[in-house]
Design a protein around this motif. Sequence first.
Motif, PDB file in Angstrom:
ATOM      1  N   ASP A   1      55.183  47.686  50.806  1.00  0.00           N
ATOM      2  CA  ASP A   1      54.824  47.305  49.440  1.00  0.00           C
ATOM      3  C   ASP A   1      53.686  46.301  49.490  1.00  0.00           C
ATOM      4  OD1 ASP A   1      54.617  46.280  46.874  1.00  0.00           O
ATOM      5  OD2 ASP A   1      56.767  46.407  46.484  1.00  0.00           O
ATOM      6  N   PRO A   2      52.447  46.786  49.373  1.00  0.00           N
ATOM      7  CA  PRO A   2      51.297  45.897  49.524  1.00  0.00           C
ATOM      8  C   PRO A   2      51.307  44.742  48.526  1.00  0.00           C
ATOM      9  CG  PRO A   2      50.590  48.184  49.407  1.00  0.00           C
ATOM     10  CD  PRO A   2      52.052  48.178  49.113  1.00  0.00           C
ATOM     11  N   GLU A   3      51.771  44.978  47.296  1.00  0.00           N
ATOM     12  CA  GLU A   3      51.739  43.897  46.305  1.00  0.00           C
ATOM     13  C   GLU A   3      52.745  42.811  46.656  1.00  0.00           C
ATOM     14  OE1 GLU A   3      52.012  45.341  42.307  1.00  0.00           O
ATOM     15  OE2 GLU A   3      49.846  45.603  42.300  1.00  0.00           O
ATOM     16  N   ALA A   4      53.965  43.227  46.998  1.00  0.00           N
ATOM     17  CA  ALA A   4      54.966  42.233  47.393  1.00  0.00           C
ATOM     18  C   ALA A   4      54.495  41.509  48.655  1.00  0.00           C
ATOM     19  CB  ALA A   4      56.314  42.905  47.623  1.00  0.00           C
ATOM     20  N   ALA A   5      53.836  42.235  49.553  1.00  0.00           N
ATOM     21  CA  ALA A   5      53.346  41.615  50.786  1.00  0.00           C
ATOM     22  C   ALA A   5      52.339  40.512  50.476  1.00  0.00           C
ATOM     23  CB  ALA A   5      52.725  42.671  51.699  1.00  0.00           C
ATOM     24  N   GLN A   6      51.486  40.745  49.484  1.00  0.00           N
ATOM     25  CA  GLN A   6      50.506  39.716  49.121  1.00  0.00           C
ATOM     26  C   GLN A   6      51.203  38.463  48.627  1.00  0.00           C
ATOM     27  OE1 GLN A   6      46.772  40.960  47.038  1.00  0.00           O
ATOM     28  NE2 GLN A   6      47.881  42.883  46.883  1.00  0.00           N
ATOM     29  N   LEU A   7      52.325  38.653  47.912  1.00  0.00           N
ATOM     30  CA  LEU A   7      53.074  37.491  47.421  1.00  0.00           C
ATOM     31  C   LEU A   7      53.730  36.729  48.560  1.00  0.00           C
ATOM     32  CD1 LEU A   7      54.872  38.381  44.122  1.00  0.00           C
ATOM     33  CD2 LEU A   7      52.903  36.939  44.520  1.00  0.00           C
ATOM     34  N   MET A   8      53.847  37.368  49.725  1.00  0.00           N
ATOM     35  CA  MET A   8      54.382  36.663  50.891  1.00  0.00           C
ATOM     36  C   MET A   8      53.232  36.012  51.661  1.00  0.00           C
ATOM     37  SD  MET A   8      57.565  37.480  50.507  1.00  0.00           S
ATOM     38  CE  MET A   8      57.392  37.786  48.771  1.00  0.00           C
ATOM     39  N   GLY A   9      52.055  35.963  51.034  1.00  0.00           N
ATOM     40  CA  GLY A   9      50.919  35.299  51.649  1.00  0.00           C
ATOM     41  C   GLY A   9      50.147  36.157  52.636  1.00  0.00           C
ATOM     42  N   ILE A  10      50.409  37.478  52.617  1.00  0.00           N
ATOM     43  CA  ILE A  10      49.722  38.350  53.573  1.00  0.00           C
ATOM     44  C   ILE A  10      48.414  38.853  52.972  1.00  0.00           C
ATOM     45  CG2 ILE A  10      49.850  40.567  54.782  1.00  0.00           C
ATOM     46  CD1 ILE A  10      52.932  40.093  54.850  1.00  0.00           C
ATOM     47  N   ASN A  11      47.339  38.720  53.725  1.00  0.00           N
ATOM     48  CA  ASN A  11      46.044  39.254  53.315  1.00  0.00           C
ATOM     49  C   ASN A  11      46.044  40.748  53.617  1.00  0.00           C
ATOM     50  OD1 ASN A  11      43.401  39.944  52.934  1.00  0.00           O
ATOM     51  ND2 ASN A  11      42.568  38.185  54.051  1.00  0.00           N
ATOM     52  N   THR A  12      46.445  41.551  52.629  1.00  0.00           N
ATOM     53  CA  THR A  12      46.625  42.982  52.901  1.00  0.00           C
ATOM     54  C   THR A  12      45.296  43.674  53.219  1.00  0.00           C
ATOM     55  OG1 THR A  12      46.611  43.330  50.528  1.00  0.00           O
ATOM     56  CG2 THR A  12      48.750  43.279  51.590  1.00  0.00           C
ATOM     57  N   GLY A  13      44.209  43.199  52.603  1.00  0.00           N
ATOM     58  CA  GLY A  13      42.908  43.789  52.903  1.00  0.00           C
ATOM     59  C   GLY A  13      42.591  43.678  54.392  1.00  0.00           C
ATOM     60  N   ARG A  14      42.931  42.538  54.971  1.00  0.00           N
ATOM     61  CA  ARG A  14      42.676  42.353  56.396  1.00  0.00           C
ATOM     62  C   ARG A  14      43.596  43.243  57.231  1.00  0.00           C
ATOM     63  NH1 ARG A  14      42.525  36.389  58.180  1.00  0.00           N
ATOM     64  NH2 ARG A  14      44.678  36.625  58.822  1.00  0.00           N
ATOM     65  N   MET A  15      44.838  43.423  56.751  1.00  0.00           N
ATOM     66  CA  MET A  15      45.765  44.310  57.468  1.00  0.00           C
ATOM     67  C   MET A  15      45.225  45.747  57.500  1.00  0.00           C
ATOM     68  SD  MET A  15      48.181  42.754  58.759  1.00  0.00           S
ATOM     69  CE  MET A  15      47.888  41.021  58.839  1.00  0.00           C
ATOM     70  N   PHE A  16      44.684  46.209  56.353  1.00  0.00           N
ATOM     71  CA  PHE A  16      44.108  47.567  56.308  1.00  0.00           C
ATOM     72  C   PHE A  16      42.975  47.683  57.330  1.00  0.00           C
ATOM     73  CE2 PHE A  16      45.243  47.652  51.515  1.00  0.00           C
ATOM     74  CZ  PHE A  16      46.534  48.029  51.816  1.00  0.00           C
ATOM     75  N   MET A  17      42.150  46.639  57.376  1.00  0.00           N
ATOM     76  CA  MET A  17      40.980  46.669  58.256  1.00  0.00           C
ATOM     77  C   MET A  17      41.408  46.679  59.728  1.00  0.00           C
ATOM     78  SD  MET A  17      37.715  44.305  57.460  1.00  0.00           S
ATOM     79  CE  MET A  17      38.127  42.865  58.402  1.00  0.00           C
ATOM     80  N   ILE A  18      42.383  45.835  60.067  1.00  0.00           N
ATOM     81  CA  ILE A  18      42.846  45.766  61.451  1.00  0.00           C
ATOM     82  C   ILE A  18      43.463  47.106  61.870  1.00  0.00           C
ATOM     83  CG2 ILE A  18      44.602  44.737  62.959  1.00  0.00           C
ATOM     84  CD1 ILE A  18      44.164  42.100  61.433  1.00  0.00           C
ATOM     85  N   THR A  19      44.255  47.698  60.954  1.00  0.00           N
ATOM     86  CA  THR A  19      44.874  48.984  61.251  1.00  0.00           C
ATOM     87  C   THR A  19      43.823  50.042  61.560  1.00  0.00           C
ATOM     88  OG1 THR A  19      46.571  48.421  59.659  1.00  0.00           O
ATOM     89  CG2 THR A  19      46.474  50.703  60.365  1.00  0.00           C
TER      90      THR A  19
END
Lengths: 253, 286
Positions: free
Chosen positions: B171-189
Amino acid sequence: MTKDGLEIRAVTKTFEGLTALSDVTFSLEDGKIMGIIGPNGAGKTTLFNVISGFLRADQGQMVYHGKDISSLKPHQVVDLGMARTFQIVRPFKSMSVFENTIVAALSPRSRRSRPKGVKSDETAMNVLGRVALDHKRDEPVSNLPMGDLRRLEIARALATYPQFILLDEPFSGLSLKEMDALAGLIRNLLDEKCTILIIEHKLKILMSLAPRILVLDYGKVLADGTPAEIADNESVIRAYLGRRGHAGVDTTN
Amino acid sequence: MVALEILIYGAVLSGIYALLAVGFALIFGVARVINLTHGAFYMLGAYITYALSVLLNVPLILSIIGGMAIVFLLAICLDRFIIERIRTTMINVLITTLALSLFADQVILQIFGPDNRNIPAVISDRVTLLGVDIAGQRLLSLIISVAVIATLWLIITRTRMGNALLATAQDPEAAQLMGINTGRMFMITMGIAAMMAALAGGIVGSFLTVAPEMGMLPIIKAFSIVILGGLGSIGGSIIAALLIGYLETIVAYLISFNATELVPLVVIFITLIFRPAGIFGKRRGF
């Protein structure tokens, strides 16, 4: 401009011509709690989405502790110490209660803010204890009833070490006992100088918690005052009673 | 004897397929992106390794690492400057990545021409394993595949970044609320997956053909493996890679080598008709 608290200035948000928020202005001092009410579709959740960075306001400015947060992304808002819960709970479904919480405890803010030497799993267990979910740490979240899921949502928010929490209808779907426990937790957070913005339909419990209430209607601030002032306000009465009758306001709890 | 040959050659093929398919599945699982440039990353990995080692005389292992590094950077730029803007519309992602993949083929065709190339082997000796005679490089590619996938598995299940990747996938939105930079996660993946594809390209270059269109068949294979395993499931794609790798090897031995390319296509049809969510998928991918 004050360096403390949150200031929302003339925030406007439209969706394809539909005005969801119109010229919303208010401020909230640190350590205070404010309730937000309003009929369905009044823009309450949109306001939370704009503050927490999920939506970008079309106009207006939002300042938290002297910092402009208008164009921050959600994870950056979290990093400043503002946490938020969703109205519809959104746990990570294939993880356990503990695993869900540790995601938040691993966030940069959590690791930076907690006392030195405290580990992420200790933080996670600590917040689970605060919401009385520690005995269910290894349960898959798919097994949890709604009351537990709401508490997990709050535990995850707390694990990011917030100074400011946005709660979106945290009491919905809870039993009377669970509501008492949650109200107690909210009072504890206030004692710890946490600032709280809370959307809630259950007026009785909201008014017992919040000395100040903001009323939204059609995206506009209709009233901003004490529960007594709100209850006497002509336009508030019209917005609720005129459109939906007495049954629309849930004062049962 | 044939059984042992199938066992060993099938394992080699499965390992390479897994290296490609796991990355493809990872990108879909975390970012919900079907990345059709994945085959181009494989092809570019092979060509960069070729150019460095054969044309510029860089030591082979350094050439492979160089190929991985360059493809990693290309993938990160692709994500940052193109996919980031169109991520929410699946059809835009499909068409854009397909176009970019064809573009990469043409660029390589213009630079290197249509001739098949060969990359020297890291291990040029042949070895005998369980009585089966096999090129050392094939065995090496199997060992590398297993090691890389095992490392990836450890990263995902044991590290902070893996935890953030899993949360983002769910859940990318919930992940962002946990302080995760999801954009960076997509890029690293995207970067990790592309690097795995480039590694595959670099090590198979001594025993498979290096040509501009070499990325096309692998993308179909990666696709069929990921559909069979369940879109987004990494464990599923490893098992599906084994199934398809062995199935192709068996067909090659018992029917004809020319029939092997039909295997992934038949698997796609059968899976989509009888079990559209794949072996381990929880829901339909399409």
